[in-house]
Design a protein around this motif. Structure first.
Motif, PDB file in Angstrom:
ATOM      1  N   ILE A 100       0.771  -1.257   0.091  1.00 17.29           N
ATOM      2  CA  ILE A 100      -0.005  -0.050   0.022  1.00 17.29           C
ATOM      3  C   ILE A 100       0.901   1.237  -0.252  1.00 17.29           C
ATOM      4  CG2 ILE A 100      -1.966   1.146   1.302  1.00 17.29           C
ATOM      5  CD1 ILE A 100      -2.340  -1.772   2.428  1.00 17.29           C
ATOM      6  N   ILE A 101       1.627   1.254   0.835  1.00 14.76           N
ATOM      7  CA  ILE A 101       2.777   2.515   1.113  1.00 14.76           C
ATOM      8  C   ILE A 101       3.871   1.839   0.308  1.00 14.76           C
ATOM      9  CG2 ILE A 101       4.123   4.183   2.523  1.00 14.76           C
ATOM     10  CD1 ILE A 101       1.792   4.012   4.496  1.00 14.76           C
ATOM     11  N   LYS A 102       4.504   2.451  -0.748  1.00 16.44           N
ATOM     12  CA  LYS A 102       5.513   1.997  -1.428  1.00 16.44           C
ATOM     13  C   LYS A 102       6.816   2.047  -0.813  1.00 16.44           C
ATOM     14  CE  LYS A 102       2.481   1.294  -4.575  1.00 16.44           C
ATOM     15  NZ  LYS A 102       1.863   0.091  -4.623  1.00 16.44           N
ATOM     16  N   GLU A 103       7.133   3.049   0.069  1.00 11.86           N
ATOM     17  CA  GLU A 103       8.404   3.038   0.768  1.00 11.86           C
ATOM     18  C   GLU A 103       8.829   1.961   1.698  1.00 11.86           C
ATOM     19  OE1 GLU A 103       6.395   5.779   0.789  1.00 11.86           O
ATOM     20  OE2 GLU A 103       7.334   6.724  -0.765  1.00 11.86           O
ATOM     21  N   GLY A 104      10.139   1.908   1.907  1.00 12.86           N
ATOM     22  CA  GLY A 104      10.557   0.610   2.880  1.00 12.86           C
ATOM     23  C   GLY A 104      10.982   1.165   4.287  1.00 12.86           C
ATOM     24  N   ILE A 105      10.730   0.142   5.308  1.00 11.78           N
ATOM     25  CA  ILE A 105      11.144   0.543   6.602  1.00 11.78           C
ATOM     26  C   ILE A 105      12.633   0.648   6.837  1.00 11.78           C
ATOM     27  CG2 ILE A 105      10.853  -0.487   8.905  1.00 11.78           C
ATOM     28  CD1 ILE A 105       8.226  -2.031   7.607  1.00 11.78           C
ATOM     29  N   ASP A 106      12.849   1.806   7.467  1.00 11.90           N
ATOM     30  CA  ASP A 106      14.286   1.970   7.561  1.00 11.90           C
ATOM     31  C   ASP A 106      14.793   1.657   8.923  1.00 11.90           C
ATOM     32  OD1 ASP A 106      13.234   4.254   9.297  1.00 11.90           O
ATOM     33  OD2 ASP A 106      13.830   5.765   8.128  1.00 11.90           O
ATOM     34  N   PHE A 107      15.993   1.797   9.266  1.00  7.76           N
ATOM     35  CA  PHE A 107      16.763   1.334  10.713  1.00  7.76           C
ATOM     36  C   PHE A 107      16.106   2.168  11.595  1.00  7.76           C
ATOM     37  CE2 PHE A 107      20.295   0.185   7.551  1.00  7.76           C
ATOM     38  CZ  PHE A 107      20.096  -1.093   7.830  1.00  7.76           C
ATOM     39  N   GLU A 108      15.623   3.498  11.422  1.00  4.90           N
ATOM     40  CA  GLU A 108      15.237   4.189  12.418  1.00  4.90           C
ATOM     41  C   GLU A 108      13.861   3.606  12.841  1.00  4.90           C
ATOM     42  OE1 GLU A 108      15.188   8.221  11.138  1.00  4.90           O
ATOM     43  OE2 GLU A 108      13.908   8.701  13.150  1.00  4.90           O
ATOM     44  N   GLN A 109      12.855   3.326  12.016  1.00  2.47           N
ATOM     45  CA  GLN A 109      11.662   2.801  12.377  1.00  2.47           C
ATOM     46  C   GLN A 109      11.708   1.553  12.853  1.00  2.47           C
ATOM     47  OE1 GLN A 109       8.519   2.625   9.242  1.00  2.47           O
ATOM     48  NE2 GLN A 109       7.514   1.101  10.711  1.00  2.47           N
ATOM     49  N   ILE A 110      12.806   0.567  12.682  1.00  2.65           N
ATOM     50  CA  ILE A 110      13.180  -0.812  13.399  1.00  2.65           C
ATOM     51  C   ILE A 110      13.340  -0.623  14.664  1.00  2.65           C
ATOM     52  CG2 ILE A 110      14.379  -2.609  13.155  1.00  2.65           C
ATOM     53  CD1 ILE A 110      14.515  -2.625  10.130  1.00  2.65           C
TER      54      ILE A 110
END
Ligand SMILES: [Zn+2]
Ligand SMILES: [Zn+2]
Length: 644
Positions: A100-110
């Motif tokens: 749905i949202i095309k961007e990836g999950i970055d280290f900050e969010q992890i």
């Protein structure tokens, strides 16, 4: 009284949990009392484990304490449900078209979501308290269908509206920043986001879960099966809503319009996360419809995403392969916490090895090259594709054609899609396999996708590590692709290169490639003893302890050998494999590339990236063009890549 800062902080967070708001503290129930405990928070499960073990709850006739064992089992499965949804949604080869949202999950969010499971600790204690206070609830039958109907009724009549109205209240100006901003601070929802919230939010959630279960129990229709079924279904739907993958078929809600009001979709809840002013319901959009907060785009967007047509073509593809079974367990769809740190063998991965081995056999038999990860850089989409082959298979003569076929079909697919540059990783560009990619370029002269081995930048990274005032180096693997380029580059700069090779013919060939006045700087040696006084070793071939011992104290071992050499000497320095750090504005990167630190990529990966960013139109295959080493290096720095 003087407190150590850590103890003071912990005391304060414990007080936060129980005491009313004061000016020095955050709002009550807005932070977890164990939030600074790190992994020690899992000790909080200790009393329950001790009770289950101490009472031997699994033995027949010990019905009194079985509730404790069930509670632990149920909560372990709850954690597993979240993990399974994570695995599913991150298997991009299955889900890439429905994201749905095309961007990836970055280290900050992890990192921010690291403690997503705090709510499980809170809820297991609420569960334990209920069983403790109502001893009659410990003697449930296994299953009672009547209880399921009562629970469903109470869910619709009480839990849904309760959640809906409190969720709306959490979006009010007074409460949002204190209690709900945490849940909304994850840019890309995923199953772990479902668990991430403040204690107050999870107390409300617990109440919503308890009403149907306790209601059914009070009228004598409670059962063990009901507790498992309701709680796990609740988690399943929460995870589904946050999975960022549209799982329902597009035509479903057109064929059965009433379903729109009974069950939400991942798109539906993602709209709540992106727009924040609609779609507040728990699972049933009916309550948004009644409350006038339904987002009208909910089903048109759901239909559009589930059509799978809205996909973005990558500009750049790094075509990797699996190193070994261990490293295959580092894939982002297995354990996110593991893949978001540099690869190393850790105890909890040991258990997965047999599964990894079985997967390797399956992939050998059936798999094609697949998408495993991606990130965005300077507005371009970069993807990792993985050839389903492991390091050892590249050394099996009978596997050679199969591997080349895999690489070739990946190249043709990239060409058809409109990928601009495809970079061959590690053994995918092995000289003996396909001449550093030459095979494919010769076979398909009209390729639009540029094939790049990226080794020009690898050579540049190694050469730039060597101090400028060095007069002599010792080079092993001297006639390999990288060895040749390094020797020629240094020879031209009038640095004496002791090239270790037994083949005079290959040595002479390289020597003749440098200008006549520089040829004297390339010297063939056949024994390691020749380097006894040379403090700069460039290692392109595995060297043993005995060979390393011949280096003088203080030697620097630069290396381009895969896997890297084991450093035996304490009085020497060992360089790492050539790598570059990505520019700081890289977006959506949440996976470490094998053993590299966060944000670093192998130099050949960076080389392909530079090729793409510079929009160079030639293929970079076969021998390294020594004239381009400095040019590629400058281009890499220009685009914000930095040496590690
Ligand atoms: Zn919200
Ligand atoms: Zn949410």
């Amino acid at each position: 009284m003087v407190f150590c800062p850590a103890i003071r902080e912990r005391t304060q967070t414990i007080l936060h949990f129980f005491l009313p708001h004061s000016s020095q503290m955050g709002a009550p129930l807005s932070s977890w009392p164990w939030q600074n405990f790190g992994s020690f928070k899992y000790l909080l499960y200790g009393p329950l484990v001790a009770m289950a073990v101490g009472s031997r709850a699994w033995q027949e006739g010990k019905t009194g304490q079985v509730w404790c064992l069930h509670l632990l089992l149920l909560f372990a499965i709850r954690g597993f449900v979240h993990q399974l949804w994570w695995s599913f949604s991150s298997m991009l080869f299955l889900t890439r078209k429905r994201r749905i949202i095309k961007e990836g999950i970055d280290f900050e969010q992890i990192d921010r979501e690291w403690d997503w499971d705090n709510f499980l600790i809170l809820q297991i204690f609420i569960g334990a308290m209920v069983f403790y206070l109502f001893p009659s609830s410990r003697e449930f039958p296994l299953w009672d269908l009547k209880g399921l109907f009562i629970a469903l009724l109470l869910h619709v009549a009480v839990s849904e509206p309760l959640f809906y109205w409190t969720h709306r209240a959490f979006h009010s100006e007074q409460l949002f920043s204190r209690y709900h901003t945490l849940h909304h601070s994850s840019p890309i929802p995923n199953s772990f986001t479902a668990g991430r919230g403040t204690p107050l939010e999870h107390l409300v959630m617990s109440l919503a879960m308890m009403v149907p279960l306790l209601g059914a129990s009070f009228v004598g229709a409670g059962s063990v099966g009901l507790y498992y079924a309701y709680v796990l279904l609740f988690d399943f739907l929460r995870c589904m809503g946050h999975s960022n993958v549209e799982v329902f078929p597009g035509g479903l809600f057109e064929a059965f319009p009433f379903l729109r009001y009974l069950i939400y979709t991942p798109t539906y809840h993602t709209l709540h996360h992106t727009e924040k002013n609609s779609n507040y319901c728990l699972f049933m959009p009916l309550f948004d419809a009644l409350g006038g907060t339904l987002n009208i785009k909910s089903w048109s967007l759901q239909k559009e995403i589930s059509s799978g047509k809205n996909i973005q073509v990558p500009d750049f593809v790094f075509l990797a392969h699996v190193v070994d079974v261990w490293s295959s367990l580092h894939a982002p769809f297995i354990f996110r916490s593991f893949s978001a740190t540099a690869f190393r063998v850790v105890p909890h991965i040991l258990l997965l090895w047999p599964g990894g081995f079985f997967t390797m056999l399956m992939m050998w038999g059936w798999s094609k090259t697949f998408l495993v990860s991606f990130y965005n850089l300077h507005g371009r989409l970069h993807q990792y594709w993985v050839v389903p082959r492991y390091g050892f298979q590249y050394f099996l003569p009978f596997a050679k054609n199969g591997i080349n076929n895999q690489i070739e079909s990946a190249i043709l697919r990239a060409d058809k899609l409109g990928v601009k540059v495809l970079s061959l990783a590690a053994l995918n560009k092995n000289e003996a396999l396909n001449g550093g990619g030459t095979l494919f370029v010769n076979k398909h002269p009209n390729l639009r996708v540029r094939i790049v081995h990226g080794n020009t930048l690898t050579a540049a990274v190694i050469l730039n590590e060597i101090p400028k005032d060095v007069k002599e180096v010792f080079l092993t693997g001297a006639t390999s692709k990288l060895g040749r380029a390094i020797a020629m580059y240094l020879g031209r700069k009038k640095v004496r290169v002791l090239m270790l090779t037994l083949s005079t013919e290959r040595f002479r060939k390289i020597q003749k490639e440098v200008p006549v006045d520089c040829q004297q700087y390339l010297v063939q040696v056949t024994k390691y003893q020749a380097a006894q006084n040379c403090k700069t070793w460039i290692v392109g071939k595995w060297i043993t302890f005995g060979e390393q011992r011949l280096a003088p104290p203080g030697t620097y071992f630069h290396q381009f050998v895969v896997p890297p050499i084991a450093g035996f000497r304490r009085d020497c320095h060992y360089g790492k494999l050539a790598a570059m750090r990505l520019p700081l504005d890289v977006k959506g990167l949440g996976m470490c590339e094998y053993t590299l630190e966060r944000g670093a990529v192998h130099a050949c990966h960076a080389g392909g990236m530079v090729h793409c960013l510079e929009e160079w139109t030639h293929h970079e295959v076969g021998a390294i063009d020594v004239d381009r080493i400095d040019l590629v290096w400058r281009a890499a720095l220009k685009h914000g890549l930095r040496p590690v």
